[in-house]
Motif scaffolding. Structure first.
Motif, PDB file in Angstrom:
ATOM      1  N   GLN A   1     -50.110 -22.451 -33.468  1.00 56.96           N
ATOM      2  CA  GLN A   1     -50.590 -23.299 -32.378  1.00 56.96           C
ATOM      3  C   GLN A   1     -49.428 -23.885 -31.579  1.00 56.96           C
ATOM      4  O   GLN A   1     -49.502 -23.991 -30.353  1.00 56.96           O
ATOM      5  CB  GLN A   1     -51.473 -24.415 -32.943  1.00 56.96           C
ATOM      6  CG  GLN A   1     -52.797 -23.910 -33.485  1.00 56.96           C
ATOM      7  CD  GLN A   1     -53.570 -24.958 -34.270  1.00 56.96           C
ATOM      8  OE1 GLN A   1     -52.973 -25.893 -34.833  1.00 56.96           O
ATOM      9  NE2 GLN A   1     -54.880 -24.828 -34.317  1.00 56.96           N
ATOM     10  N   ASP A   2     -48.348 -24.236 -32.265  1.00 60.10           N
ATOM     11  CA  ASP A   2     -47.173 -24.785 -31.582  1.00 60.10           C
ATOM     12  C   ASP A   2     -46.525 -23.737 -30.668  1.00 60.10           C
ATOM     13  O   ASP A   2     -46.127 -24.046 -29.541  1.00 60.10           O
ATOM     14  CB  ASP A   2     -46.144 -25.277 -32.604  1.00 60.10           C
ATOM     15  CG  ASP A   2     -46.597 -26.544 -33.325  1.00 60.10           C
ATOM     16  OD1 ASP A   2     -47.541 -27.193 -32.840  1.00 60.10           O
ATOM     17  OD2 ASP A   2     -46.000 -26.862 -34.380  1.00 60.10           O
ATOM     18  N   ILE A   3     -46.418 -22.504 -31.160  1.00 59.10           N
ATOM     19  CA  ILE A   3     -45.833 -21.433 -30.349  1.00 59.10           C
ATOM     20  C   ILE A   3     -46.719 -21.150 -29.142  1.00 59.10           C
ATOM     21  O   ILE A   3     -46.227 -20.958 -28.018  1.00 59.10           O
ATOM     22  CB  ILE A   3     -45.653 -20.158 -31.191  1.00 59.10           C
ATOM     23  CG1 ILE A   3     -44.676 -20.411 -32.343  1.00 59.10           C
ATOM     24  CG2 ILE A   3     -45.145 -19.003 -30.323  1.00 59.10           C
ATOM     25  CD1 ILE A   3     -44.632 -19.287 -33.360  1.00 59.10           C
TER      26      ILE A   3
ATOM     27  N   HIS B   1     -47.801 -21.451 -23.293  1.00 59.83           N
ATOM     28  CA  HIS B   1     -48.759 -21.872 -22.268  1.00 59.83           C
ATOM     29  C   HIS B   1     -48.103 -22.772 -21.214  1.00 59.83           C
ATOM     30  O   HIS B   1     -48.502 -22.748 -20.037  1.00 59.83           O
ATOM     31  CB  HIS B   1     -49.933 -22.606 -22.912  1.00 59.83           C
ATOM     32  CG  HIS B   1     -50.985 -23.036 -21.942  1.00 59.83           C
ATOM     33  ND1 HIS B   1     -51.832 -22.150 -21.310  1.00 59.83           N
ATOM     34  CD2 HIS B   1     -51.312 -24.271 -21.467  1.00 59.83           C
ATOM     35  CE1 HIS B   1     -52.642 -22.815 -20.503  1.00 59.83           C
ATOM     36  NE2 HIS B   1     -52.348 -24.097 -20.580  1.00 59.83           N
ATOM     37  N   ARG B   2     -47.103 -23.543 -21.628  1.00 64.62           N
ATOM     38  CA  ARG B   2     -46.454 -24.472 -20.698  1.00 64.62           C
ATOM     39  C   ARG B   2     -45.595 -23.761 -19.652  1.00 64.62           C
ATOM     40  O   ARG B   2     -45.274 -24.349 -18.618  1.00 64.62           O
ATOM     41  CB  ARG B   2     -45.595 -25.478 -21.476  1.00 64.62           C
ATOM     42  CG  ARG B   2     -46.396 -26.531 -22.229  1.00 64.62           C
ATOM     43  CD  ARG B   2     -45.515 -27.659 -22.709  1.00 64.62           C
ATOM     44  NE  ARG B   2     -44.573 -27.234 -23.741  1.00 64.62           N
ATOM     45  CZ  ARG B   2     -44.819 -27.290 -25.059  1.00 64.62           C
ATOM     46  NH1 ARG B   2     -45.999 -27.748 -25.485  1.00 64.62           N
ATOM     47  NH2 ARG B   2     -43.920 -26.895 -25.922  1.00 64.62           N
TER      48      ARG B   2
ATOM     49  N   ILE C   1     -46.318 -15.644 -20.847  1.00 63.89           N
ATOM     50  CA  ILE C   1     -46.122 -14.453 -21.660  1.00 63.89           C
ATOM     51  C   ILE C   1     -45.085 -14.776 -22.721  1.00 63.89           C
ATOM     52  O   ILE C   1     -44.026 -15.332 -22.414  1.00 63.89           O
ATOM     53  CB  ILE C   1     -45.628 -13.257 -20.811  1.00 63.89           C
ATOM     54  CG1 ILE C   1     -46.648 -12.925 -19.716  1.00 63.89           C
ATOM     55  CG2 ILE C   1     -45.368 -12.042 -21.693  1.00 63.89           C
ATOM     56  CD1 ILE C   1     -47.975 -12.427 -20.230  1.00 63.89           C
ATOM     57  N   ALA C   2     -45.383 -14.432 -23.963  1.00 70.56           N
ATOM     58  CA  ALA C   2     -44.459 -14.747 -25.040  1.00 70.56           C
ATOM     59  C   ALA C   2     -43.184 -13.932 -24.920  1.00 70.56           C
ATOM     60  O   ALA C   2     -43.211 -12.738 -24.624  1.00 70.56           O
ATOM     61  CB  ALA C   2     -45.124 -14.472 -26.390  1.00 70.56           C
TER      62      ALA C   2
ATOM     63  N   MET D   1     -53.003 -15.321 -27.729  1.00 71.23           N
ATOM     64  CA  MET D   1     -52.498 -16.233 -28.752  1.00 71.23           C
ATOM     65  C   MET D   1     -53.487 -17.367 -29.027  1.00 71.23           C
ATOM     66  O   MET D   1     -53.742 -17.715 -30.176  1.00 71.23           O
ATOM     67  CB  MET D   1     -51.142 -16.787 -28.326  1.00 71.23           C
ATOM     68  CG  MET D   1     -50.065 -15.708 -28.210  1.00 71.23           C
ATOM     69  SD  MET D   1     -48.542 -16.261 -27.429  1.00 71.23           S
ATOM     70  CE  MET D   1     -47.782 -17.142 -28.791  1.00 71.23           C
ATOM     71  N   LYS D   2     -54.060 -17.935 -27.969  1.00 72.80           N
ATOM     72  CA  LYS D   2     -55.026 -19.016 -28.157  1.00 72.80           C
ATOM     73  C   LYS D   2     -56.284 -18.516 -28.865  1.00 72.80           C
ATOM     74  O   LYS D   2     -56.833 -19.194 -29.746  1.00 72.80           O
ATOM     75  CB  LYS D   2     -55.410 -19.645 -26.817  1.00 72.80           C
ATOM     76  CG  LYS D   2     -56.340 -20.851 -26.974  1.00 72.80           C
ATOM     77  CD  LYS D   2     -56.678 -21.479 -25.636  1.00 72.80           C
ATOM     78  CE  LYS D   2     -57.512 -22.749 -25.855  1.00 72.80           C
ATOM     79  NZ  LYS D   2     -58.754 -22.499 -26.640  1.00 72.80           N
ATOM     80  N   SER D   3     -56.749 -17.320 -28.488  1.00 66.23           N
ATOM     81  CA  SER D   3     -57.926 -16.751 -29.136  1.00 66.23           C
ATOM     82  C   SER D   3     -57.670 -16.533 -30.620  1.00 66.23           C
ATOM     83  O   SER D   3     -58.534 -16.813 -31.468  1.00 66.23           O
ATOM     84  CB  SER D   3     -58.296 -15.434 -28.461  1.00 66.23           C
ATOM     85  OG  SER D   3     -59.396 -14.831 -29.101  1.00 66.23           O
ATOM     86  N   THR D   4     -56.473 -16.037 -30.951  1.00 65.68           N
ATOM     87  CA  THR D   4     -56.114 -15.834 -32.353  1.00 65.68           C
ATOM     88  C   THR D   4     -56.099 -17.154 -33.104  1.00 65.68           C
ATOM     89  O   THR D   4     -56.633 -17.258 -34.217  1.00 65.68           O
ATOM     90  CB  THR D   4     -54.731 -15.158 -32.457  1.00 65.68           C
ATOM     91  OG1 THR D   4     -54.760 -13.902 -31.781  1.00 65.68           O
ATOM     92  CG2 THR D   4     -54.341 -14.937 -33.915  1.00 65.68           C
TER      93      THR D   4
END
Length: 233
Positions: free
Chosen positions: A113-115, A120-121, A126-127, A181-184
């Motif tokens: 969640q932190d990553i 997102h910021r 994109i990671a 990432m959020k969905s995961t």
């Protein structure tokens, strides 16, 4: 394997495969890997043989070890194996997970969640390569901790391989943006909440939903890549 150097080479190569250091279709040269580890090529060859048996690489005449490429049908089979094992394991984890095990699962979720929040910021959302690798590492840890909490070590051993294969062959297809990432993370939160509540049915259903969603994302990425290949720019 019966030698320490072969075990070292095996763990090193397996970790690098999961981290995405070797793309499907690329060669793995025994000599450079041996020099990287300070060992001869012989134990590297032995380790490669085991990785071939596990489905990570194939041995090609005149080329040596080549990282396998797998298609949609085999990916579906891989996810079906994961669904069969991990949904049952999640239900068992809801019944058996200790407080310490639940805390460990939650820590990996919090890391993911932190990553996700960090990505997102940013404007691109994109990671970066290191973020995707860290996210993937935490994702694998989450799944293995859930399975281990179910108390069946045979399932742990079987799931370790299927999870690793997923990360070598499926993740590079879709990459990571903040939506995936959020969905995961949301899926993992539902799994964790069910385990913490001791709700076997909810944990089973949440894990099934999560694994099927992962397969759908991967198959969509494959279809998109195939379409873009033939489009006229």
């Amino acid at each position: 394997m019966n030698t320490t150097n072969a075990q070292l080479a095996y763990q090193h190569l397996r970790s690098r495969l999961i981290a995405g250091d070797f793309a499907p279709g690329s060669r793995i040269r025994y000599g450079p890997i041996g020099r990287e580890l300070g060992i001869s090529a012989t134990p590297v060859r032995e380790a490669i043989g085991l990785l071939a048996n596990e489905g990570f690489v194939k041995l090609v005449p005149q080329l040596g070890a080549v990282v396998r490429s797998i298609g949609a049908d085999e990916l579906v089979e891989l996810y079906e194996v994961r669904e069969a094992i991990e949904t049952y394991a999640a239900g068992k984890a809801a019944e058996r997970a200790s407080e310490t095990q639940q805390q460990a699962i939650h820590r990996t979720l919090k890391r993911m969640q932190d990553i996700t929040a960090k990505v997102h910021r940013r404007k691109s959302a994109i990671a970066k390569a290191d973020e995707a690798q860290e996210f993937e590492k935490a994702d694998l840890a989450f799944h293995m901790l859930v399975i281990n909490s179910g108390g069946n070590q045979m399932m742990v051993r079987m799931s370790e391989n299927s999870n690793a294969l997923t990360r070598v062959f499926a993740t590079p297809r879709h990459g990571y943006d903040d939506n995936i990432m959020k969905s995961t993370c949301d899926d993992h939160q539902a799994i964790f909440d069910a385990i913490a509540a001791g709700d076997r049915a909810a944990a089973t259903n949440a894990m099934r939903t999560h694994i099927r969603a992962g397969l759908e994302v991967t198959l969509q990425a494959i279809q998109t890549q195939q379409t873009e290949r033939w489009e006229i720019s």
